[in-house]
Design a protein around this motif. Structure first.
Motif, mmCIF file in Angstrom:
data_model
loop_
_atom_site.group_PDB
_atom_site.id
_atom_site.type_symbol
_atom_site.label_atom_id
_atom_site.label_comp_id
_atom_site.label_asym_id
_atom_site.label_seq_id
_atom_site.Cartn_x
_atom_site.Cartn_y
_atom_site.Cartn_z
ATOM 1 N N ALA A 1 16.030 75.817 75.640
ATOM 2 C CA ALA A 1 15.783 74.384 75.851
ATOM 3 C C ALA A 1 15.424 73.697 74.541
ATOM 4 C CB ALA A 1 14.665 74.184 76.870
ATOM 5 N N ARG A 2 14.628 74.369 73.706
ATOM 6 C CA ARG A 2 14.256 73.787 72.411
ATOM 7 C C ARG A 2 15.477 73.613 71.520
ATOM 8 N NH1 ARG A 2 10.045 76.710 69.080
ATOM 9 N NH2 ARG A 2 10.464 74.899 67.788
ATOM 10 N N ILE A 3 16.338 74.655 71.492
ATOM 11 C CA ILE A 3 17.530 74.604 70.644
ATOM 12 C C ILE A 3 18.450 73.470 71.093
ATOM 13 C CG2 ILE A 3 19.641 75.843 70.001
ATOM 14 C CD1 ILE A 3 18.021 78.414 70.061
ATOM 15 N N GLU A 4 18.640 73.339 72.410
ATOM 16 C CA GLU A 4 19.531 72.301 72.935
ATOM 17 C C GLU A 4 19.012 70.907 72.603
ATOM 18 O OE1 GLU A 4 21.301 70.697 77.224
ATOM 19 O OE2 GLU A 4 20.232 72.611 77.094
ATOM 20 N N ALA A 5 17.701 70.686 72.835
ATOM 21 C CA ALA A 5 17.114 69.369 72.529
ATOM 22 C C ALA A 5 17.136 69.108 71.031
ATOM 23 C CB ALA A 5 15.681 69.308 73.060
ATOM 24 N N ASN A 6 16.898 70.144 70.247
ATOM 25 C CA ASN A 6 16.904 70.016 68.792
ATOM 26 C C ASN A 6 18.288 69.623 68.275
ATOM 27 O OD1 ASN A 6 14.831 70.234 66.903
ATOM 28 N ND2 ASN A 6 15.742 72.026 65.981
#
Length: 221
Positions: free
Chosen positions: A28-33
């Protein structure tokens, strides 16, 4: 431009709502980033191109009247070449001055275009550090160094507001002016004083539903 601004806002909202309780959810962090990186980069580069085009237009406005006038006067001189003795030397000096002014504006325009292109190339070359909000575990890069030499800051912040028995986050535009923190509401041209930062304490704060939270409190002195 407005559509791009909306996409950037949505990506910013998605990233800012990442919960600290779900810090281990790397996907989720990678996608939002990545989403925020793409739209921040696209928005910034579009803004730079818009600024460059407007700057070029501003320079061209300076010559849009002078160049036709110059051409008209030169054609009149050529047309009445046989009676050139009737023209005074002052007119020739006037035409020379206009020619010099037009050439000067063109030189300034070329220099400004080169500076704008050089700045955009620098931004594109360092796009990872400019547009990535926070390195994720899959990215082999060091955190971006904080620039402490900047004397003035400006941008949007989310402010926690009380609403009945609950709280909500409201997005506002802030900027610093001298030692003061200023806020500028939408569709207004002037900012309003929020507080004197020289008489305040600024410290980090823990919050489950937001990242990178800080708190500003008035000093007791």
């Amino acid at each position: 431009m407005k559509y791009l601004f909306t996409e950037h806002d949505q990506a910013m909202m998605k990233y800012s709502k990442l919960s600290k309780k779900r810090e281990n959810e790397t996907k989720a962090r990678i996608e939002a980033n990545e989403d925020l990186y793409v739209y921040r980069k696209k928005f910034h580069q579009t803004t730079m191109n818009y600024y460059s085009c407007m700057n070029n237009l501003q320079y061209k406005r300076k010559t849009v009247l002078l160049e036709p006038l110059l051409g008209c006067l030169h054609s009149q001189i050529m047309h009445y070449k046989t009676g050139q003795e009737g023209l005074s030397n002052n007119l020739e000096d006037f035409l020379t001055n206009i020619s010099v002014s037009v050439q000067s504006v063109h030189s300034e325009l070329t220099e400004e275009q080169q500076k704008s292109q050089q700045k955009m190339d620098e931004l594109i070359g360092s796009s990872t550090y400019f547009y990535t909000p926070d390195p994720t575990p899959d990215m082999q890069m060091r955190p971006r160094a904080i620039d402490t030499d900047i004397k003035q800051k400006a941008g949007y912040l989310f402010v926690r507001c009380k609403q009945g028995f609950s709280t909500r986050w409201e997005r506002r535009y802030f900027f610093t002016q001298g030692g003061n923190l200023m806020s500028q509401p939408r569709e207004q041209f002037a900012g309003a004083l929020v507080m004197d930062l020289d008489k305040c304490n600024i410290q980090r704060a823990d919050c489950d539903d937001r990242r990178y939270v800080f708190q500003i409190t008035a000093s007791n002195k």
